[in-house]
Every structure is written in structure tokens, then in C-alpha cells.
Write a protein that holds these residues in place. Structure first.
Motif, PDB file in Angstrom:
ATOM      1  N   ILE A  77      79.221  54.851  38.153  1.00 10.04           N
ATOM      2  CA  ILE A  77      80.004  54.111  39.142  1.00 10.04           C
ATOM      3  C   ILE A  77      80.130  54.989  40.376  1.00 10.04           C
ATOM      4  CG2 ILE A  77      82.299  53.242  39.724  1.00 10.04           C
ATOM      5  CD1 ILE A  77      82.655  52.348  36.882  1.00 10.04           C
ATOM      6  N   MET A 115      76.130  51.344  39.697  1.00 10.15           N
ATOM      7  CA  MET A 115      76.924  50.315  40.367  1.00 10.15           C
ATOM      8  C   MET A 115      77.683  50.940  41.520  1.00 10.15           C
ATOM      9  SD  MET A 115      79.950  47.889  38.791  1.00 10.15           S
ATOM     10  CE  MET A 115      80.898  46.756  39.846  1.00 10.15           C
ATOM     11  N   PHE A 117      80.766  50.510  43.577  1.00 13.81           N
ATOM     12  CA  PHE A 117      81.970  49.855  43.067  1.00 13.81           C
ATOM     13  C   PHE A 117      83.032  49.780  44.154  1.00 13.81           C
ATOM     14  CE2 PHE A 117      85.976  49.718  40.786  1.00 13.81           C
ATOM     15  CZ  PHE A 117      85.730  49.024  39.615  1.00 13.81           C
ATOM     16  N   PHE A 142      73.655  47.090  40.959  1.00 15.84           N
ATOM     17  CA  PHE A 142      74.649  46.066  41.299  1.00 15.84           C
ATOM     18  C   PHE A 142      75.646  46.667  42.269  1.00 15.84           C
ATOM     19  CE2 PHE A 142      78.537  43.520  40.057  1.00 15.84           C
ATOM     20  CZ  PHE A 142      78.101  42.338  40.649  1.00 15.84           C
ATOM     21  N   LEU A 364      81.607  44.161  36.373  1.00 21.43           N
ATOM     22  CA  LEU A 364      80.943  45.262  35.656  1.00 21.43           C
ATOM     23  C   LEU A 364      80.634  44.835  34.218  1.00 21.43           C
ATOM     24  CD1 LEU A 364      82.086  48.981  35.640  1.00 21.43           C
ATOM     25  CD2 LEU A 364      81.567  47.813  33.508  1.00 21.43           C
ATOM     26  N   ARG A 367      77.834  42.233  34.101  1.00 20.49           N
ATOM     27  CA  ARG A 367      76.521  42.752  34.472  1.00 20.49           C
ATOM     28  C   ARG A 367      75.962  43.741  33.459  1.00 20.49           C
ATOM     29  NH1 ARG A 367      72.995  41.280  38.767  1.00 20.49           N
ATOM     30  NH2 ARG A 367      71.384  42.884  38.802  1.00 20.49           N
TER      31      ARG A 367
END
Length: 373
Positions: A77, A115, A117, A142, A364, A367
């Protein structure tokens, strides 16, 4: 799930520590016993305060430990906060932008998903910064961002490969514990009208805004009998600016300056007891909004303006270099005299932002945990 967190952690910035607390608390609330490692400049302190594993974040040492943590991780993250920007000088391997993007690259080499975030994106204006973003930010799997501007800006930089969803700053999902240590440190009698003031240094407009703010605070003391309390969200820098404001005031003896050692939770609980917050610091304004406290921002960055538009207080706030002391005083007096009215407007807006912040963890899970359910 094994998760590594990369951000501006362990450097004493209250806003970023609030981000870390909000991420850790919400991961633990929503996920089944997550294994969390934080890259921090103060790993021992971070590990103790948040009950996590922690590794030194810089490149000077701890690199084997970083690689080891990323090899074990299911997910990196990156965030939250305004990590991806080059306001500060960006060179080949130095500055915040290359640091965070190289951590992303390292994570991908180690086989972890990535990710971004709850991030605020930009500004990225240097040629080298734009190249870094286009190459490395597109490696993310993502992305969630805290406002629409950040999504649009990310796409304008050529970062289009990862899916990007607009949510809200994760601090809107902050889970405070009752703690009045900061308030108690002032030795108040309980009937004061408090105005929290959260300044910060800024390049072009510091001397100008300091003089204007000092005049406004003097007027608020004279006209409404308030007690301004300076809240240093990033010491010692904010402490120094607070002292400069006080030096310009006629009634500096009728102000207070909070100490530098308080936690985000303790600052939050103090701001919750105020009648008005005037701030440059984004997360001081967010703490105010979460506590239904009217707030006036002096926006030095698009992230502050974006937040104030979503909280409903932009009409009472100003760009940092574009306000008069008379207008700031007028809006501050209005906020003090119409607190109930402004709270009725703030509360539903903040409820939306709180739900959007919680979506960061929901997304999260959708995904990255579908296969594990």
C-alpha cells in the motif's frame, strides 16, 4: 494477508501519522488478522505505537529488510497522502517522488501487488518527474485517490493503466480514542471560546499571511473574547511559524501554544473542543470537520481547496495569497456567531466523506481478496 505500508511515516508529521493510524485501524477492523509492516524513518517508535512490524524507510540502511518484507508481502500500500509530487526538488534518485516510485518498482520485482491508497496527486511539473510517473506509476495494480482532481491529474500525466477510483482521504475514517491530554496541558477552566490555529511555513506568502493572521486573531480576542491556541501539526516548523504570528500580535499574552509531543489522537481530541479552526494544515481542517467544528482554510495547495469544497466551507475560506485580513475576520466572526448553522451544513457532507474513506478498504478487499473468500 501480508501488507507493507509505504508513506511519510516516522517523521513527526501529525497529518501523516493520522493517515497511518487510520489505515492500520481500518485494515484491522475489516481484514482477518492482517500482517502489517510499515516503512518508517523511526521504525522502533512506529512499531511500538501502532503494534506493527517496521523497517527503516530510507536507502542508507535496512535495504535487505525492505526487500525481505516485500518478498513476503501480498500487497504494497503506497499512501495515503500527497506522496506523488515534486514540489520539493526531484533528482535522479532523490526527493519524495523517485523514492515512492522506486519502492513501487521494488515491490513489483519482489512479486507483490501494488495499490496507491487514498492519494492526492501532484503537482508533478519537472520533466524528470513526469517521466518517472509515466514509467513507474503505471506499474500499480489499483489506485484510489482522495478527489476528482487527483484522478484527472494522474491521467494527464499518462498514468492510465491501473484502474483509478475517487474516494476520500482515509483520515475521514479516523477512529479516535477519548484522550484529553492536549486540552488538559493548557490548564483551562472549561468556559473559554477556543480557536485552533494550525499554520505552516510556505514559500512565497509566509510573511504576508503571518501579519494578516496576527491582526485577525487580535481582533477576535478583542471582539469575541476568544482564546487562540496554536496547534503545531509538524514540529518544529509549525511551532516556529506560530511564534512568528505571536510576535506580530498585540495580545500574544492571550494566546496559547500546544506542545510538540502530542499524538494525532490527542490533537484530534483538542480540536474537537474548539469553536473554530483556522488552518493551512489539511489534516487540522479534517480533524475539525470530523468533529463538526466550523473551519476556515488558507489554501496553499489544491488538496486543501478540494477538501474545503467537499466539506462545504470553501465559501468561507481563501487561497493563501488571495485574501484580505478584513475578509478573513468577517468570515471568522460569522463562523463563531453561526456555529449551529454551519454544523448543519458540515455534518451531512462529512458523513459522505467518512463513507467514501471507508471504501478504500472495501475496494482493497474486492480487488485483492476475492480469491481468498
Amino acid at each position: 494477508m501480508k501488507i507493507v505500508l509505504s508513506g511519510f511515516y516516522g517523521l513527526g508529521n501529525t497529518g501523516d501519522e493520522a493517515i497511518l493510524k487510520a489505515i492500520v485501524d481500518n485494515l484491522r477492523k475489516e481484514l482477518d488478522n492482517p500482517d502489517i509492516t510499515v516503512f518508517s524513518l523511526s521504525p522502533e517508535q512506529t512499531a511500538k505505537e501502532y503494534g506493527v512490524k517496521s523497517v527503516y524507510r530510507g536507502w542508507r540502511h535496512g535495504n535487505k529488510e525492505k526487500v525481505k518484507a516485500l518478498r513476503k508481502a501480498d500487497l504494497l500500500i503506497s499512501g495515503g497522502g500527497g506522496l506523488l509530487q515534486d514540489t520539493y526538488p526531484t533528482k535522479f534518485l532523490f526527493g519524495p517522488l523517485p523514492y515512492y516510485l522506486l519502492i513501487v518498482f521494488l515491490a513489483k520485482l519482489c512479486g507483490a501487488k501494488v495499490m496507491f491508497f487514498s492519494q492526492g496527486i501532484g503537482p508533478v511539473t519537472s520533466r524528470w518527474g513526469k517521466i518517472l510517473m509515466k514509467v513507474f506509476a503505471n506499474m500499480a495494480d489499483f489506485v484510489t485517490v482522495r478527489d476528482q482532481y487527483s484522478k484527472d491529474y494522474l491521467h494527464s500525466l499518462g498514468v492510465k493503466r491501473p484502474e483509478t477510483v475517487v474516494t476520500a482521504d482515509i483520515v475521514f475514517a479516523f477512529q479516535p480514542d477519548e484522550d484529553n491530554k492536549a486540552y488538559a496541558s493548557l490548564g483551562l477552566n472549561g468556559d473559554e471560546r477556543l480557536v485552533a490555529v494550525a499554520p505552516r511555513p510556505w514559500f512565497d506568502h509566509e510573511d504576508e499571511y503571518i501579519e494578516k493572521l496576527a491582526w485577525v486573531l487580535d481582533e477576535l480576542i478583542e471582539q469575541r473574547g476568544v482564546l487562540p491556541v496554536f496547534v503545531p501539526m509538524e514540529p518544529p516548523y509549525d511551532t516556529n511559524v506560530s511564534k512568528k504570528v505571536m510576535e506580530k500580535m498585540k495580545f500574544a499574552d492571550k494566546t496559547r501554544l500546544l506542545g510538540e509531543s502530542f499524538t494525532p489522537n490527542e490533537f484530534y481530541n483538542f480540536i474537537a473542543k474548539t469553536d473554530l479552526t483556522i488552518a493551512l494544515r489539511l489534516h487540522a481542517l479534517i480533524f475539525a470537520a470530523l468533529s463538526d467544528v466550523p473551519h476556515i482554510g488558507l489554501s496553499y495547495d489544491r488538496k486543501v481547496e478540494s477538501f474545503l469544497k467537499r466539506s462545504g466551507m470553501w465559501d468561507r475560506s481563501f487561497p493563501l495569497g488571495e485574501f484580505t485580513k478584513e475578509r478573513l475576520l468577517e468570515n471568522a466572526l460569522y463562523a463563531l456567531d453561526h456555529k449551529d448553522e454551519l454544523q448543519e451544513m458540515i455534518i451531512p457532507n462529512v458523513n459522505v466523506l467518512r463513507n467514501e474513506a471507508k471504501r478504500n478498504v472495501d475496494l482493497l478487499q474486492e480487488r485483492f481478496l476475492k480469491g481468498e473468500r
